[in-house]
Design a protein around this motif. Structure first.
Motif, PDB file in Angstrom:
ATOM      1  N   ASP A  28       0.857  -1.184   0.000  1.00 15.41           N
ATOM      2  CA  ASP A  28       0.000   0.000   0.000  1.00 15.41           C
ATOM      3  C   ASP A  28       0.895   1.236   0.000  1.00 15.41           C
ATOM      4  O   ASP A  28       1.241   1.774   1.052  1.00 15.41           O
ATOM      5  CB  ASP A  28      -0.931  -0.016   1.214  1.00 15.41           C
ATOM      6  N   PHE A  29       1.294   1.665  -1.171  1.00 19.46           N
ATOM      7  CA  PHE A  29       2.251   2.758  -1.331  1.00 19.46           C
ATOM      8  C   PHE A  29       1.752   4.052  -0.694  1.00 19.46           C
ATOM      9  O   PHE A  29       2.490   4.740   0.017  1.00 19.46           O
ATOM     10  CB  PHE A  29       2.526   2.970  -2.822  1.00 19.46           C
ATOM     11  N   ASP A  30       0.499   4.407  -0.943  1.00 21.55           N
ATOM     12  CA  ASP A  30      -0.048   5.676  -0.440  1.00 21.55           C
ATOM     13  C   ASP A  30      -0.118   5.693   1.082  1.00 21.55           C
ATOM     14  O   ASP A  30       0.181   6.712   1.713  1.00 21.55           O
ATOM     15  CB  ASP A  30      -1.437   5.926  -1.037  1.00 21.55           C
ATOM     16  N   ALA A  31      -0.504   4.569   1.667  1.00 18.37           N
ATOM     17  CA  ALA A  31      -0.589   4.498   3.128  1.00 18.37           C
ATOM     18  C   ALA A  31       0.803   4.616   3.751  1.00 18.37           C
ATOM     19  O   ALA A  31       0.976   5.276   4.780  1.00 18.37           O
ATOM     20  CB  ALA A  31      -1.250   3.189   3.553  1.00 18.37           C
ATOM     21  N   SER A  59       4.233  -0.069 -10.351  1.00 20.04           N
ATOM     22  CA  SER A  59       5.194   0.111  -9.264  1.00 20.04           C
ATOM     23  C   SER A  59       5.711   1.543  -9.221  1.00 20.04           C
ATOM     24  O   SER A  59       5.962   2.163 -10.241  1.00 20.04           O
ATOM     25  CB  SER A  59       6.370  -0.862  -9.413  1.00 20.04           C
ATOM     26  N   ARG A  60       5.868   2.062  -8.011  1.00 19.14           N
ATOM     27  CA  ARG A  60       6.369   3.413  -7.807  1.00 19.14           C
ATOM     28  C   ARG A  60       7.496   3.384  -6.793  1.00 19.14           C
ATOM     29  O   ARG A  60       7.547   2.515  -5.920  1.00 19.14           O
ATOM     30  CB  ARG A  60       5.250   4.333  -7.324  1.00 19.14           C
ATOM     31  N   THR A 172       4.808  -8.250  -3.765  1.00 18.08           N
ATOM     32  CA  THR A 172       5.165  -9.259  -2.766  1.00 18.08           C
ATOM     33  C   THR A 172       6.279  -8.717  -1.886  1.00 18.08           C
ATOM     34  O   THR A 172       7.289  -8.230  -2.391  1.00 18.08           O
ATOM     35  CB  THR A 172       5.649 -10.562  -3.435  1.00 18.08           C
ATOM     36  N   LEU A 173       6.103  -8.766  -0.585  1.00 21.10           N
ATOM     37  CA  LEU A 173       7.105  -8.253   0.344  1.00 21.10           C
ATOM     38  C   LEU A 173       8.319  -9.170   0.394  1.00 21.10           C
ATOM     39  O   LEU A 173       8.195 -10.399   0.335  1.00 21.10           O
ATOM     40  CB  LEU A 173       6.509  -8.111   1.742  1.00 21.10           C
ATOM     41  N   ALA A 187      14.570 -15.051  -4.059  1.00 21.26           N
ATOM     42  CA  ALA A 187      15.188 -15.058  -5.381  1.00 21.26           C
ATOM     43  C   ALA A 187      14.233 -15.632  -6.421  1.00 21.26           C
ATOM     44  O   ALA A 187      14.138 -15.141  -7.547  1.00 21.26           O
ATOM     45  CB  ALA A 187      16.485 -15.863  -5.344  1.00 21.26           C
ATOM     46  N   LEU A 188      13.508 -16.697  -6.046  1.00 20.22           N
ATOM     47  CA  LEU A 188      12.547 -17.291  -6.967  1.00 20.22           C
ATOM     48  C   LEU A 188      11.423 -16.318  -7.298  1.00 20.22           C
ATOM     49  O   LEU A 188      11.017 -16.175  -8.459  1.00 20.22           O
ATOM     50  CB  LEU A 188      11.963 -18.573  -6.351  1.00 20.22           C
ATOM     51  N   ARG A 189      10.953 -15.617  -6.284  1.00 19.13           N
ATOM     52  CA  ARG A 189       9.872 -14.653  -6.509  1.00 19.13           C
ATOM     53  C   ARG A 189      10.343 -13.499  -7.390  1.00 19.13           C
ATOM     54  O   ARG A 189       9.652 -13.078  -8.307  1.00 19.13           O
ATOM     55  CB  ARG A 189       9.368 -14.116  -5.164  1.00 19.13           C
TER      56      ARG A 189
END
Length: 225
Positions: A28-31, A59-60, A172-173, A187-189
């Motif tokens: 949640d970029f804005d939050a 993505s930002r 994904t975090l 790495a896989l992700r």
């Protein structure tokens, strides 16, 4: 850690410059951006510079340079880390006590020299002496202003710590565990995310270049026949 050094030295006369670099990611970029803004306000700091960039897809990335009072430095780092998933943190401490004291001594000597020149200026008996004294006085005043500017810069850097923050928008975090399994999964992700982004970019290119591809195909068929 640098923050531990800060807690031990905050109440001493030692002149320390604190700098920190944080890399944070959030779904949640804005939050997360709002949380960082609130943390800056709560710490009594201010935003020195800000730059936001957008990449392929949604993505930002937000790059911030923040100044916070030294007394609130440690608490601000803790609050900023809660704005998202903290993936990297580094801190640096620069001891400028010697430089600070050296400049103070120079200013003290120059100020005394200026006072002496002003006294000589008031008692000068001829024009040539007066002109020479005024020239020396002008040179001393210039040096005072130069050294005072440097002292003010050190004072500002000591009183307000600098924190560089990079906020990344992700789907994904990144796991913060240092285990081999967590690193392998990350790495896989990341590899899959990169593959999908690359495939999307190729598809967009092919769709946009269909006239050239069609003409090339026709020419190829004619040449083959």
């Amino acid at each position: 850690a640098a923050s531990d050094v800060y807690k031990r030295q905050a109440q001493t006369s030692t002149k320390l410059i604190y700098t920190a670099n944080l890399t944070i990611e959030s779904k949640d970029f804005d939050a997360a951006r709002t949380a960082l803004t609130d943390a800056v306000s709560a710490a009594g700091g201010y935003l020195e510079s800000s730059n936001e960039s957008s990449y392929t897809g949604s993505s930002r990335t937000l790059s911030l340079t923040i100044r916070v009072p030294q007394d609130n430095y440690a608490s601000f780092l803790e609050a900023a880390a809660q704005a998202g998933n903290l993936v990297d943190k580094s801190e640096q401490v620069q001891d400028v006590t010697t430089q600070y004291m050296d400049i103070e001594a120079r200013l003290s000597n120059l100020t005394a020299q200026r006072t002496r020149l002003q006294e000589l200026q008031a008692s000068a008996e001829n024009l040539s002496d007066l002109l020479e004294i005024e020239s020396s006085l002008s040179d001393v005043q210039y040096q005072i202003e130069s050294w005072q500017s440097q002292l003010d810069w050190y004072s500002n850097q000591v009183s307000c710590c600098t924190v560089y923050i990079t906020l990344n928008e992700v789907e994904t975090l990144t796991p913060t565990s240092t285990s081999f399994g967590a690193k392998l999964l990350a790495a896989l992700r990341n590899g899959w995310t990169g593959f999908v982004s690359g495939a999307q970019a190729v598809a967009v290119f092919l769709v946009g270049a269909w006239p050239a591809i069609l003409i090339g195909a026709v020419c190829g068929v004619i040449y083959y026949r």
